[in-house]
Scaffold this active site. Structure first.
Site, short mmCIF file in Angstrom:
data_model
loop_
_atom_site.label_atom_id
_atom_site.label_comp_id
_atom_site.label_asym_id
_atom_site.label_seq_id
_atom_site.Cartn_x
_atom_site.Cartn_y
_atom_site.Cartn_z
N LYS A 42 0.81 -1.18 0.00
CA LYS A 42 0.00 0.00 0.00
C LYS A 42 0.85 1.25 0.00
O LYS A 42 0.42 2.32 -0.40
CB LYS A 42 -0.91 0.02 1.24
CG LYS A 42 -1.87 -1.10 1.37
CD LYS A 42 -2.64 -0.98 2.69
CE LYS A 42 -3.44 -2.23 2.93
NZ LYS A 42 -4.00 -2.24 4.28
N GLY A 43 2.09 1.12 0.47
CA GLY A 43 2.93 2.29 0.68
C GLY A 43 3.21 3.14 -0.54
O GLY A 43 3.45 4.33 -0.42
N GLU A 98 7.97 1.89 -6.33
CA GLU A 98 8.23 1.49 -4.94
C GLU A 98 8.23 2.71 -4.03
O GLU A 98 8.68 3.79 -4.44
CB GLU A 98 9.60 0.82 -4.83
CG GLU A 98 9.59 -0.65 -5.15
CD GLU A 98 8.98 -1.49 -4.05
OE1 GLU A 98 8.51 -0.94 -3.02
OE2 GLU A 98 8.95 -2.70 -4.22
N ASP A 99 7.78 2.53 -2.81
CA ASP A 99 7.84 3.62 -1.84
C ASP A 99 9.26 3.80 -1.32
O ASP A 99 9.77 4.91 -1.29
CB ASP A 99 6.84 3.41 -0.70
CG ASP A 99 6.96 2.07 0.00
OD1 ASP A 99 7.78 1.22 -0.43
OD2 ASP A 99 6.24 1.85 0.98
N ASP A 102 14.86 -0.38 0.97
CA ASP A 102 15.43 -0.46 2.32
C ASP A 102 16.52 -1.54 2.31
O ASP A 102 17.64 -1.28 1.91
CB ASP A 102 14.29 -0.76 3.29
CG ASP A 102 14.67 -0.65 4.75
OD1 ASP A 102 15.42 0.25 5.12
OD2 ASP A 102 14.20 -1.50 5.53
N LYS A 130 17.08 4.07 1.21
CA LYS A 130 17.72 4.08 2.52
C LYS A 130 18.94 3.14 2.44
O LYS A 130 18.91 2.02 2.95
CB LYS A 130 16.72 3.60 3.57
CG LYS A 130 17.10 3.96 4.99
CD LYS A 130 16.17 3.36 6.02
CE LYS A 130 14.81 4.00 6.09
NZ LYS A 130 14.00 3.49 7.22
N PHE A 151 12.64 5.77 11.10
CA PHE A 151 11.39 5.12 10.75
C PHE A 151 10.52 6.22 10.15
O PHE A 151 10.18 7.19 10.81
CB PHE A 151 10.69 4.45 11.94
CG PHE A 151 9.65 3.49 11.44
CD1 PHE A 151 9.97 2.18 11.16
CD2 PHE A 151 8.36 3.94 11.18
CE1 PHE A 151 9.01 1.32 10.64
CE2 PHE A 151 7.40 3.09 10.67
CZ PHE A 151 7.73 1.77 10.40
N ILE A 152 10.18 6.06 8.87
CA ILE A 152 9.58 7.12 8.07
C ILE A 152 8.10 6.85 7.83
O ILE A 152 7.70 5.73 7.53
CB ILE A 152 10.33 7.22 6.73
CG1 ILE A 152 11.78 7.58 7.00
CG2 ILE A 152 9.68 8.22 5.80
CD1 ILE A 152 12.68 7.47 5.81
N ARG A 164 -0.44 7.32 6.79
CA ARG A 164 -0.31 7.30 5.33
C ARG A 164 -0.79 8.61 4.69
O ARG A 164 -0.32 8.99 3.64
CB ARG A 164 -1.11 6.14 4.72
CG ARG A 164 -0.54 4.77 5.01
CD ARG A 164 -1.30 3.72 4.18
NE ARG A 164 -1.05 2.37 4.64
CZ ARG A 164 0.00 1.63 4.28
NH1 ARG A 164 0.91 2.12 3.48
NH2 ARG A 164 0.11 0.40 4.74
#
Length: 179
Positions: A42-43, A98-99, A102, A130, A151-152, A164
């Site tokens: 969902k990000g 992609e959000d 990582d 990141k 943590f974003i 969100r």
């Protein structure tokens, strides 16, 4: 700013400018083609819709979900596809939106997934990178912002399905997720 946030890392205006830039990049790359743009739910949903509006080529839209975090703040390891595509990608140029990149595991998993499905090409556009958290060699073809190890949340990114809807990207206070 939301009271659960420590500080804003990327403003609404900075996001809008970078999304326009990424849209121009995609327009040049896919001019005259009809790629399929895939949103990793969902990000990525907020970034995905803004990005496609900033892109001046026709695209087919599709959605999938890959889980690696659940309700945790640390990646669980091997990502798993929890919602498959509606469309076939065989012989198609895929734009994966992609959000955040990582650990890199999700990107490796999805590149392999599209290759196994016969995609002609896979171009990854990531909102955030990141690199300090990378555990496998992987990177997007286009990244809007590089961020430090916070943590974003915001602009589609969440913690336990919250935050969100924030119009900016912020670092979440440790006290919120270290309860």
């Amino acid at each position: 700013m939301h009271p659960d946030c420590e500080r804003i890392l990327i403003t609404e205006e900075e996001l809008a400018a970078k999304v326009r830039e990424a849209g121009r990049w995609l327009t040049e790359r896919f001019r005259g083609k009809f790629p399929i743009a895939v949103c990793n739910l969902k990000g990525s949903a907020v970034f995905f819709t803004d990005l496609l509006r900033a892109t001046e080529v026709d695209v087919e839209m599709d959605f999938m979900a890959v889980s690696s975090y659940g309700a945790d703040t640390i990646s669980a390891g091997k990502p798993r596809i929890t919602r498959d595509l509606f469309s076939s990608v065989e012989g198609r140029d895929v734009i994966l939106v992609e959000d955040i990149v990582d650990t890199g595991r999700t990107l490796v998993t999805l590149r392999s997934f599209f290759a196994e499905r016969g995609a002609n090409s896979v171009t990854v556009v990531a909102l955030l990178d990141k690199p300090s958290r990378r555990v496998v060699a992987s990177q997007a073809d286009y990244t809007c912002f590089e961020v430090e190890n916070h943590f974003i949340v915001g602009y589609g990114l969440d913690y336990a399905e919250r935050y969100r809807n924030l119009p900016y990207i912020a670092a979440l206070k440790r006290s919120v997720y270290e309860k």
